[in-house]
Scaffold this active site. Structure first.
Site, PDB file in Angstrom:
ATOM      1  N   ASP A 137     -82.782 -29.901 -24.236  1.00  0.00           N
ATOM      2  CA  ASP A 137     -83.844 -29.956 -23.212  1.00  0.00           C
ATOM      3  C   ASP A 137     -84.285 -28.547 -22.809  1.00  0.00           C
ATOM      4  O   ASP A 137     -83.460 -27.720 -22.424  1.00  0.00           O
ATOM      5  CB  ASP A 137     -83.339 -30.691 -21.975  1.00  0.00           C
ATOM      6  CG  ASP A 137     -83.113 -32.168 -22.239  1.00  0.00           C
ATOM      7  OD1 ASP A 137     -82.156 -32.488 -22.977  1.00  0.00           O
ATOM      8  OD2 ASP A 137     -83.890 -32.989 -21.726  1.00  0.00           O
TER       9      ASP A 137
ATOM     10  N   ASP B  90     -81.878 -22.482 -22.542  1.00  0.00           N
ATOM     11  CA  ASP B  90     -82.860 -22.117 -21.516  1.00  0.00           C
ATOM     12  C   ASP B  90     -82.332 -22.160 -20.086  1.00  0.00           C
ATOM     13  O   ASP B  90     -83.041 -21.785 -19.168  1.00  0.00           O
ATOM     14  CB  ASP B  90     -84.053 -23.089 -21.576  1.00  0.00           C
ATOM     15  CG  ASP B  90     -83.677 -24.455 -21.038  1.00  0.00           C
ATOM     16  OD1 ASP B  90     -82.671 -25.005 -21.515  1.00  0.00           O
ATOM     17  OD2 ASP B  90     -84.352 -24.950 -20.126  1.00  0.00           O
TER      18      ASP B  90
ATOM     19  N   ASP C 114     -79.416 -25.618 -27.767  1.00  0.00           N
ATOM     20  CA  ASP C 114     -79.541 -26.508 -26.627  1.00  0.00           C
ATOM     21  C   ASP C 114     -80.716 -27.450 -26.936  1.00  0.00           C
ATOM     22  O   ASP C 114     -81.513 -27.172 -27.840  1.00  0.00           O
ATOM     23  CB  ASP C 114     -79.829 -25.650 -25.378  1.00  0.00           C
ATOM     24  CG  ASP C 114     -80.299 -26.482 -24.212  1.00  0.00           C
ATOM     25  OD1 ASP C 114     -79.610 -27.466 -23.881  1.00  0.00           O
ATOM     26  OD2 ASP C 114     -81.356 -26.158 -23.632  1.00  0.00           O
TER      27      ASP C 114
HETATM   28 MG    MG Z   1     -81.721 -26.861 -21.613  1.00  0.00          MG
END
Ligand code: MG
Length: 259
Positions: free
Chosen positions: A23, A199, A21
């Site tokens: 961000d 996240d 991922d």
């Molecule tokens: Mg993310």
């Protein structure tokens, strides 16, 4: 079942397919999405990791492919953008899912007329998906959620994707898990052990697919997750990437010395 942090296993000797991922994983989260960047040293490490694993490194993000290229440059990776609605495979071919033009038009009109009444919120248009950001106006979360839910009721081909201070509307059936599964059926990913680091809530679909393939799922930060392993924050991801690069370097040297 949610499993909390376990020690990271040794990855020595395994053939891995790496999925990241962006961000909150490769880039620290900023007040505005357009302020986000991946440090140059990390982009170089990703490039090395890709070279050491025969190109089996892909970015899996909610951002459009075009933005991801900008963030990762000069690293030109296979990508899944907009949670998998756009996917550029390792041969460079772009697979894109779209919504009917009329739906996009109506969505844009309704969303922007509402968002304009809520100072600090932001509408991001991604072609076939829309992100309603409220990082700078968190008190509007209930209204944003209600608006997004009403759009899903009106257009059943849409699905809701909540995230950190964002609610997205995306085509139904699209998620990061499906994107990872698609990559894993193609060279150079096929036959390798998938490893995915993310996240946010949108990454959970990816964790579940990776778990089902006996791969390594890694959640960055706190909060319940289906991921099997955990890294504390973006800085820990950076250290892990460095270690992984050294590990692959050593593995490759080991192979050469045995020839
Ligand atoms: Mg993310």
């Amino acid at each position: 079942m949610t499993r909390e942090s376990e020690g990271f296993p040794s990855l020595s000797g395994g053939l891995y397919a790496f999925f990241f991922d962006v961000d909150g994983t490769l880039a620290a989260i900023k007040p505005r999405p357009d302020e986000v960047s991946i440090p140059a040293s990390v982009r170089r490490t990703l490039q090395s990791l890709s070279a050491l694993s025969h190109g089996a490194v892909a970015l899996i993000s909610g951002r459009p492919v075009e933005q991801l290229d900008g963030l990762a440059a000069p690293f030109h990776a296979p990508l899944a953008g907009v949670h998998g609605a756009e996917r550029r495979d390792a041969t460079g071919e772009l697979h894109r899912i779209s919504l009917p033009d009329e739906v996009v038009k109506q969505l844009h009109e309704t969303l922007s007329s509402n968002i304009n009444n809520w100072p600090g919120t932001q509408l991001e248009t991604k072609g076939m998906a829309f992100a309603l950001h409220y990082r700078q106006a968190e008190h509007y979360q209930p209204q944003i959620l209600q608006l997004a839910e009403s759009m899903v009721k009106r257009f059943p081909m849409l699905a809701l994707q909540p995230g950190k201070c964002v609610v997205e509307l995306k085509p139904k059936g699209i998620d990061k898990g499906a994107a990872i599964r698609a990559f894993m059926q193609e060279a150079p990913f096929a036959g390798r052990i998938p490893l995915f680091i993310g996240d946010d809530l949108t990454d959970e679909a990816g964790f579940r697919v990776v778990n089902a393939m006996n791969g390594l799922s890694v959640k960055v930060g706190e909060g319940s997750s289906d991921a099997r392993f955990r890294l504390k924050d973006v800085d820990e991801v950076y250290s892990w990437l460095e270690q992984m690069k050294l590990q692959l370097d050593q593995d490759n040297l080991g192979k050469e010395s045995r020839l």
